[in-house]
Design an enzyme around this catalytic site. Structure first.
Site, PDB file in Angstrom:
ATOM      1  N   ASN A 192     -46.370   4.079 132.660  1.00 54.84           N
ATOM      2  CA  ASN A 192     -44.973   4.238 132.815  1.00 54.84           C
ATOM      3  C   ASN A 192     -44.418   4.948 133.944  1.00 54.84           C
ATOM      4  O   ASN A 192     -45.047   5.969 134.578  1.00 54.84           O
ATOM      5  CB  ASN A 192     -44.495   5.017 131.352  1.00 54.84           C
ATOM      6  CG  ASN A 192     -44.885   6.255 131.197  1.00 54.84           C
ATOM      7  OD1 ASN A 192     -44.086   6.950 131.815  1.00 54.84           O
ATOM      8  ND2 ASN A 192     -45.781   6.571 130.575  1.00 54.84           N
ATOM      9  N   ALA A 209     -43.683   9.191 133.540  1.00 52.62           N
ATOM     10  CA  ALA A 209     -44.944  10.142 133.485  1.00 52.62           C
ATOM     11  C   ALA A 209     -45.378  10.071 134.959  1.00 52.62           C
ATOM     12  O   ALA A 209     -45.652  11.405 135.578  1.00 52.62           O
ATOM     13  CB  ALA A 209     -45.848   9.722 132.420  1.00 52.62           C
ATOM     14  N   CYS A 248     -20.933  -8.500 127.852  1.00 58.41           N
ATOM     15  CA  CYS A 248     -20.128  -9.909 127.474  1.00 58.41           C
ATOM     16  C   CYS A 248     -21.069 -10.968 127.443  1.00 58.41           C
ATOM     17  O   CYS A 248     -20.783 -11.902 126.753  1.00 58.41           O
ATOM     18  CB  CYS A 248     -18.958  -9.806 128.368  1.00 58.41           C
ATOM     19  SG  CYS A 248     -19.097  -9.728 129.943  1.00 58.41           S
TER      20      CYS A 248
END
Length: 641
Positions: free
Chosen positions: A118, A121, A173
């Protein structure tokens, strides 16, 4: 050790004397630990927050079925010691972002090696290694693709010298009113799960967006419709969860509201369908009449892998009903006020998202997807390849040996391709770039300009969305450069909580104001210049001005590498990693490592978060005395919700 005996004496001695930090014990981490001890490295520390899952066993060879549920770091240590009992390995079942692992902790090591999955990290370890002055070897894989690079303070680019692609987002939207791709429906279904069973988030509303400017002939009508009151004859609005609770989470009522009533309401916004095919509402009763009931497919009767089969609409309606009933029971068992957390590996949660997404796809005339495909897109998954991890971990060790031998100038960023490039090479080395003088992390005086509306941005948004999410700080302290030393945000628990919901303009922050943000854990200071704007784009809270720094001339790569995006098939392929990088969603194994740093020639990006990291505790450090913010003029402040 056979390998260490083949090394030059000086290098062998350096290997024996070194102490390494391995961050991550997953796909790359397992291979790396094995390679390190077989090379002769015997003094290792390994840290990983994760526990072992059944899905890890096909490639993370240090783990067995009996280890499921245990700490990856601890089991990896035990397994390595079985074939290298002389090694000294310390295992930590923890997050590397824990304040306990401060600069002094990092200074214990000769170098650090990342085997992470990730971006948050990776950013943190990058900053800690810069602060501690130790080399970092960064790595990542995504399917058949991989990358290894070396980061050394003052010598090479740091991990954050080049901006990473921003997270792919979709306008609210589009998700709520006019989905045009399967991923829009899958995102809507995940939002729906949270709205019904999890933590409600106003940004994840699933009901038709009556304020959609495209739906109104007169632009002013959008605001009028959004602000319509009960007095004007509008029906009183309640949240999706409140409504569902009032029905007892009745699957049929939920189905008819979401896939019939809401769709019929969308059809009243006729301007939306001038150039689009209008959606077709679904009715529970019509799907479950005698004729359609005979078409409901039993998953167990399907040939082949059931998760890779696309069911019919009636079957997905039935799956929706069953999953709602199961999730309803889970909520009841947890008690009042309980919430569920969506997990791609939780069967009822995955069934719910699969069914809801496919029903919406059918309504909007899209081809439906199998559970396998929905899971891949919803969970950001690219299948992990054990061989890729093995190759990349071997390259990490080779780069580490270059550093220990004092030949940092020979280090390279190496890309592993899916197919040979025009020179028939799978491994493509590129020269390391020098530090970027414009980098907001490793520059001598990191500074950045942030464009925002000071009358709309709250202190909480500044802390969470800008400092923590965008600039990857863990425990920021913010001081206003106003000559008074006003503390806007403190990492000490509770010290500035009263400021959180106030607009930053209430503290005298306006155009050209300066904020000094410190993260004492990362030993990192960032000067932030505020550029006020009343005309921010819709759904955009802030913008980093000049986020893509100018780079000086680059060294030509030793091998030419093609720029790759997800799904391309043009030979060399070093890149993919963020589940948000393209319209059809780039999918990354949330359980696996992914290419980590970007390069001018190769688009390598970082992976998605495996899980929400725990909130870090306050960092112990010397803090400035907090000065109460001015409560003076609220000159013409417009409080906007």
């Amino acid at each position: 050790m056979a390998v260490i005996g083949a090394l030059p004496k000086e290098v062998a001695e350096a290997v024996s004397a070194s102490r390494l930090l391995v961050v991550g014990a997953g796909g790359i981490g397992c291979e790396l630990l094995k390679n390190l001890v077989l090379t002769g490295f015997t003094n290792l520390d390994v840290i990983d927050l994760d526990t072992i899952d059944v899905s890890n066993l096909n490639r993370q060879f240090l783990f067995q079925k009996k280890h499921v549920g245990r700490s990856k770091a601890q089991v990896a240590k035990e397994s390595v010691l079985q074939f290298c009992p002389d090694a000294s390995i310390t295992a930590y079942h923890d997050s590397i972002m824990n304040p306990d692992y401060n600069v002094e902790f990092f200074k214990q090591f000769t170098m650090a090696m990342n085997a992470l999955d990730n971006n948050a990290a990776r950013n943190h370890v990058n900053r800690m290694c810069l602060a501690a002055g130790i080399p970092l070897i960064e790595s990542g894989t995504a399917g058949y693709l991989g990358q290894v690079s070396v980061i050394k303070k003052g010598v090479t680019e740091c991990y954050e010298c080049q901006p990473k692609p921003t997270q792919k987002t979709f306008p609210g939207c589009t998700i709520r009113n006019t989905p045009s791709e399967p991923i829009h429906c899958i995102v809507w279904a995940k939002y729906l799960f949270n709205q019904l069973f999890g933590e409600e988030d106003a940004d994840q509303e699933v009901a038709p967006d009556i304020a959609d400017p495209e739906a109104a002939w007169d632009p002013t009508k959008a605001a009028e419709r959004a602000n319509a009151s009960n007095v004007d004859g509008d029906i009183k609005r309640v949240s999706t969860k409140q409504w569902a609770k009032s029905t007892g989470y009745d699957p049929i009522k939920l189905f008819n509201k979401l896939f019939r009533d809401d769709i019929k309401y969308l059809l009243t916004m006729d301007r939306l369908w001038r150039k689009r095919k209008p959606p077709i509402p679904l009715e529970w009763a019509s799907l479950h009449n005698k004729e359609n009931c005979s078409e409901i497919q039993n998953e167990s009767s399907l040939l082949g892998l059931k998760d890779q089969k696309v069911l019919n609409v009636a079957s997905y309606a039935q799956l929706f009903s069953k999953s709602v009933e199961t999730l309803r029971e889970q909520l009841r068992e947890k008690g009042d006020g309980a919430e569920l957390v969506w997990d791609k590996d939780d069967v009822p949660a995955m069934d719910f998202v699969t069914a809801a997404a496919n029903l919406r796809m059918h309504i909007f005339s899209m081809n439906m997807k199998s559970k396998f495909d929905v899971k891949s897109m919803a969970g950001n998954i690219i299948p992990a390849i054990a061989t890729t991890n093995a190759v990349i971990s071997g390259l990490i060790v080779l780069e580490g040996l270059k550093i220990l031998s004092g030949n940092t100038e020979q280090c390279r960023t190496v890309f592993l391709n899916k197919q040979p490039n025009p020179r028939k090479k799978l491994l493509v080395p590129c020269s390391l770039d020098p530090p970027n003088p414009s980098c907001y992390v490793c520059a001598i005086k990191p500074e950045v300009t942030v464009k925002l509306n000071v009358h709309k941005v709250t202190v909480q948004m500044l802390q969470d969305k800008i400092l923590k999410e965008k600039f990857a700080m863990v425990a920021p302290d913010v001081q206003i450069e106003d000559g008074k030393g006003t503390i806007l945000i403190s990492s000490e628990a509770g010290e500035t909580d009263a400021n959180n919901h106030r607009k930053i303009s209430e503290f005298g922050i306006r155009n050209s104001s300066q904020l000094q943000a410190d993260d004492f854990l990362q030993d990192y200071t960032l000067m932030m210049n505020i550029l006020h704007s009343d005309e921010m784009e819709k759904d955009v809270d802030f913008e980093v001005v000049g986020d893509v720094p100018e780079k000086g001339p680059q060294k030509p790569p030793e091998e030419s590498v093609k720029n790759i995006t997800n799904g391309s098939d043009d030979g060399a392929q070093p890149s993919t990693s963020k589940a948000q990088d393209q319209d059809d969603v780039l999918i990354v194994d949330s359980d696996e490592e992914s290419p980590s740093s970007s390069n001018a020639d190769v688009g390598m990006e970082s992976a998605s978060l495996k899980r929400k990291l725990p909130d870090e505790e306050a960092v112990s450090s010397t803090k400035r005395k907090r000065i109460e913010p001015p409560v003076e003029e609220d000159d013409d402040i417009i409080a906007l919700d």
